[in-house]
Design an enzyme around this catalytic site. Structure first.
Site, short mmCIF file in Angstrom:
data_model
loop_
_atom_site.label_atom_id
_atom_site.label_comp_id
_atom_site.label_asym_id
_atom_site.label_seq_id
_atom_site.Cartn_x
_atom_site.Cartn_y
_atom_site.Cartn_z
N ASP A 196 0.86 -1.19 0.00
CA ASP A 196 0.00 0.00 0.00
C ASP A 196 0.89 1.23 0.00
O ASP A 196 1.68 1.43 0.91
CB ASP A 196 -0.91 -0.02 1.24
CG ASP A 196 -1.83 1.20 1.27
OD1 ASP A 196 -2.78 1.22 0.49
OD2 ASP A 196 -1.57 2.13 2.06
N GLU A 280 -1.81 -1.26 -5.95
CA GLU A 280 -3.07 -0.71 -6.40
C GLU A 280 -2.80 0.20 -7.59
O GLU A 280 -1.81 0.92 -7.60
CB GLU A 280 -3.69 0.10 -5.27
CG GLU A 280 -5.17 0.28 -5.41
CD GLU A 280 -5.80 0.59 -4.06
OE1 GLU A 280 -7.02 0.46 -3.96
OE2 GLU A 280 -5.10 0.96 -3.13
N CYS A 333 -12.57 -4.90 5.11
CA CYS A 333 -11.91 -5.54 6.25
C CYS A 333 -11.09 -6.73 5.74
O CYS A 333 -11.62 -7.59 5.04
CB CYS A 333 -12.94 -6.02 7.26
SG CYS A 333 -12.20 -6.97 8.61
N CYS A 336 -12.73 -10.13 7.47
CA CYS A 336 -14.01 -10.74 7.16
C CYS A 336 -14.63 -10.25 5.87
O CYS A 336 -15.63 -10.81 5.40
CB CYS A 336 -14.99 -10.53 8.32
SG CYS A 336 -15.52 -8.81 8.47
N CYS A 352 -13.28 -2.71 12.13
CA CYS A 352 -14.36 -3.51 11.55
C CYS A 352 -15.57 -3.44 12.47
O CYS A 352 -15.46 -3.62 13.67
CB CYS A 352 -13.91 -4.96 11.36
SG CYS A 352 -15.19 -5.97 10.60
N CYS A 357 -16.44 -9.92 14.09
CA CYS A 357 -15.05 -9.81 13.65
C CYS A 357 -14.31 -8.76 14.48
O CYS A 357 -13.35 -9.07 15.19
CB CYS A 357 -15.01 -9.45 12.17
SG CYS A 357 -13.39 -9.05 11.54
N ASP A 364 -3.31 1.32 6.55
CA ASP A 364 -2.46 0.97 5.42
C ASP A 364 -2.14 -0.53 5.40
O ASP A 364 -2.09 -1.16 4.34
CB ASP A 364 -1.15 1.77 5.44
CG ASP A 364 -1.41 3.26 5.36
OD1 ASP A 364 -2.48 3.64 4.87
OD2 ASP A 364 -0.54 4.04 5.79
ZN ZN Z 1 -13.95 -7.73 9.81
#
Ligand code: ZN
Length: 415
Positions: A196, A280, A333, A336, A352, A357, A364
């Site tokens: 990242d 990315e 996330c 999850c 999250c 979770c 980052d």
């Molecule tokens: Zn999560």
């Protein structure tokens, strides 16, 4: 595996006054040809609806050389010829972007080719033909033997010289030689990593490594702000304004070099030690609307990071996957797959809100882990230069555990 790669070697020239004059003349001829070609293309297009090619323009320019442009005989014919080729590329780039815009894939400016002004620096020129390198010099058509500041930088044997570009920046002249050489590419057995890229830190890897920005950057940014003010306070067109602008240009040059140096260290290390690197895609068009200085300089770094990583990956047998920029790698996330639509740039920590979770992770690092997960999903789709595009698939539902982890600030790659 032995492959043929094209690469460039750039180094500073040690020119005498006569050579500086000759180089300025060449750069001037290239700039003139570019601007002339641009105007001609617009004229001809307005009259006939068709745009003349680089070859058409070169023919026309050669005819003019016999009459009003006889001064062009003083420079290598390559300089204007290659400038017209650059102009063609600039138009190709413009039309490519225009097509993307029509398809709704581009938000930024189209970048219609602009006139080159001497105010923006003397510029550069490219030569082809008889180019020879020596440990301490380079031999170029028309310019003769030019001394180098660094000894033994160019490869001595086993390369084919394609072209040489001479450029000026803040009073320093450099030459970049494009060569073709054979290279042994090793089998890379390193791990997969997501990267990242950021503004506050240069990069965060999915294994937790944080690569900081080069340290002097912040201090220099302050100084640059001050120098910018110094320029605008001076009277337009005055000698003092010119002087202040020159000092500013020198500082920009230093920053650019420091950043390029750091980027080279990081990209080499990644390409050598990781088998798959997921980054990315960069929203360069969107980024250019941000006028903050630090951001602007970081942006230049992003594009350069990607460029370096791609060619180094082909040297060291690693693979680069470029994730689509439309997918929210920082909003998802990594535990999850829950998506935080409300996450803003100011939120440095990902939290999250899925009750089962509740992952809390550095923003980052979370993004980097999401990127690394893309590696598995796109192993088949890769193209010749080792890059592939992948959409960000939702990570598979994993065992729901509460992970409370502060960002690991591990040993940086560079000191
Ligand atoms: Zn999560």
């Amino acid at each position: 595996m032995l492959v043929t790669v094209t690469r460039a070697y750039k180094t500073e020239l040690a020119l005498n006054d006569r050579q500086v004059t000759a180089c300025k003349r060449h750069a001037g001829a290239a700039r003139y040809a570019y601007n002339w070609g641009l105007a001609r293309k617009q004229e001809v297009y307005a009259a006939t609806g068709k745009s003349p090619s680089a070859i058409d323009l070169h023919r026309e320019l050669n005819a003019l050389k016999q009459t009003e442009l006889s001064w062009m005989y003083e420079v290598s014919k390559c300089a204007p010829q290659e400038a017209l080729r650059n102009l063609d590329n600039a138009f190709d780039h413009f039309f490519r972007r225009a097509k993307l815009k029509r398809q709704g894939k581009l938000k930024g400016k189209l970048g219609f080719p602009k006139r080159k002004s001497k105010k923006q620096g003397l510029g550069s020129f490219r030569l082809t033909g008889a180019i020879a390198v020596f440990p301490d010099a380079i031999q170029l058509p028309r310019l003769g033997r030019l001394r180098l500041k660094e000894r033994g930088y160019f490869p001595a044997a086993g390369v084919k010289m394609l072209s040489a570009t001479v450029s000026e920046q803040a009073g320093h002249w450099s030459v970049s030689v494009q060569v073709e050489q054979a290279r042994e590419v090793p089998t890379n057995i390193g791990p997969i990593v997501g990267v990242d890229l950021g503004v506050k830190t240069l990069a965060t890897l999915s294994d937790g490594t944080v690569i900081p920005n080069p340290r002097p950057l912040k201090r220099r940014l302050k100084k640059i702000k001050r120098l910018h003010k110094a320029v605008t306070r001076k009277q337009k067109g005055s000698k003092n304004r010119k002087k202040a602008a020159r000092t500013l240009a020198k500082h920009y040059r230093t920053i650019a070099h420091q950043r390029a140096n750091t980027l080279h260290q990081v990209t080499t290390r990644l390409a050598k030690t990781k088998s798959v690197i997921v980054i990315e895609d960069l929203n360069v068009a969107g980024m250019l609307t941000n006028h903050q200085l630090a951001q602007a300089i970081a942006d230049v770094g992003f594009a350069e990071f990607k460029r370096q990583l791609l060619y180094k990956a082909s040297w060291y047998g690693s693979r680069v996957i470029i994730a689509s920029r439309w997918e929210p790698s920082s909003k998802t996330c990594s535990g999850c797959g829950w998506v935080d639509e409300e996450l803003t740039l100011a939120d440095r920590t990902f939290r999250c809100k899925n009750p089962e979770c509740l992952l809390v992770l550095d923003r980052d690092l979370n993004a980097a882990i999401n990127l690394s997960k893309l590696a598995g999903s796109s192993s088949d789709s890769r193209n010749a230069c080792g890059a592939a595009s992948a959409g960000l698939s939702r990570p598979a539902q994993v065992k729901l555990t509460v992970v409370k982890q502060e960002p690991n600030t591990l040993r940086p790659l560079v000191g």
